[in-house]
Every structure is written in C-alpha cells, then in structure tokens.
Enzyme design. Structure first.
Site, short mmCIF file in Angstrom:
data_model
loop_
_atom_site.label_atom_id
_atom_site.label_comp_id
_atom_site.label_asym_id
_atom_site.label_seq_id
_atom_site.Cartn_x
_atom_site.Cartn_y
_atom_site.Cartn_z
N ASN A 156 -5.90 -2.61 2.15
CA ASN A 156 -5.63 -4.39 2.23
C ASN A 156 -7.38 -5.23 2.22
O ASN A 156 -8.32 -4.36 2.62
CB ASN A 156 -5.23 -4.88 3.01
CG ASN A 156 -3.41 -4.80 3.56
OD1 ASN A 156 -3.25 -4.25 2.18
ND2 ASN A 156 -3.26 -4.68 4.81
N ARG A 196 0.89 -1.12 0.26
CA ARG A 196 -0.11 -0.03 0.41
C ARG A 196 1.18 1.59 0.02
O ARG A 196 0.62 2.27 -0.82
CB ARG A 196 -1.59 -0.12 1.01
CG ARG A 196 -2.36 -1.10 1.03
CD ARG A 196 -2.59 -0.77 2.41
NE ARG A 196 -1.95 -1.70 2.91
CZ ARG A 196 -2.41 -1.03 5.17
NH1 ARG A 196 -3.44 -1.05 5.02
NH2 ARG A 196 -1.57 -1.63 5.59
#
Length: 92
Positions: free
Chosen positions: A36, A18
């Site tokens: 996520n 990320r």
C-alpha cells in the site's frame, strides 16, 4: 524474463488487494512484491515469464471482488532476478 511496476488507484486498500495479489502471483509463478502507498494506491512489481506477468498486470486492472480500480499505471523495468513474492510494508 520481464518486469513490470504497476501503481493501482481507486478503492484498493482494505479490500484484500495485497493478499489476493500475492496468491495470484504465486499461482502463476511470478515473483516480486506489493504494498500500500500512503496516498491510498497500491504499488506492485511483477517479474517472470512475459505471459504470466501480463496475466498479473491484467489482474491488477480488476483486483479482488471488493476493489474498485480506477486506474493502472504500468512501467517496464529491468528484471532483478527476484526469488519470491512478498507483501511489503507501507512506506512513510
């Protein structure tokens, strides 16, 4: 302006996916978000110039060095005019 939603599967959580995605998006002036998912995958939305969005989609096929990407699903969507790129929390 174009928008793509991607879902990346494999060993992609806990490997800075990320954060690296966010930094790469900022580098190419792509807006959107990344998060996520509870099943261990990562979902992202990329908005921007078609060439820059394509670069982010290709980046997602590799991910950061510690990731092992096994699959990437790409869906075209209508742009929303997002203004920044953010890391979103995991939905439950």
């Amino acid at each position: 302006m174009t928008r793509k939603r991607v879902v990346v599967t494999g060993d992609v959580q806990g490997v800075f996916f990320r954060d690296t995605c966010r930094r790469t998006a900022l580098q190419y002036r792509v807006t959107g978000w990344v998060r996520n998912l509870p099943d261990g995958s990562v979902e992202a939305v990329f908005e921007g110039e078609p060439h820059h969005v394509a670069i982010l989609v290709e980046w997602a096929r590799e991910g950061p060095p510690a990731a092992t990407v096994r699959g990437v699903e790409v869906v075209n969507e209508e742009p929303e005019g997002l203004r920044d790129f953010e890391v979103r929390p995991t939905p439950y």
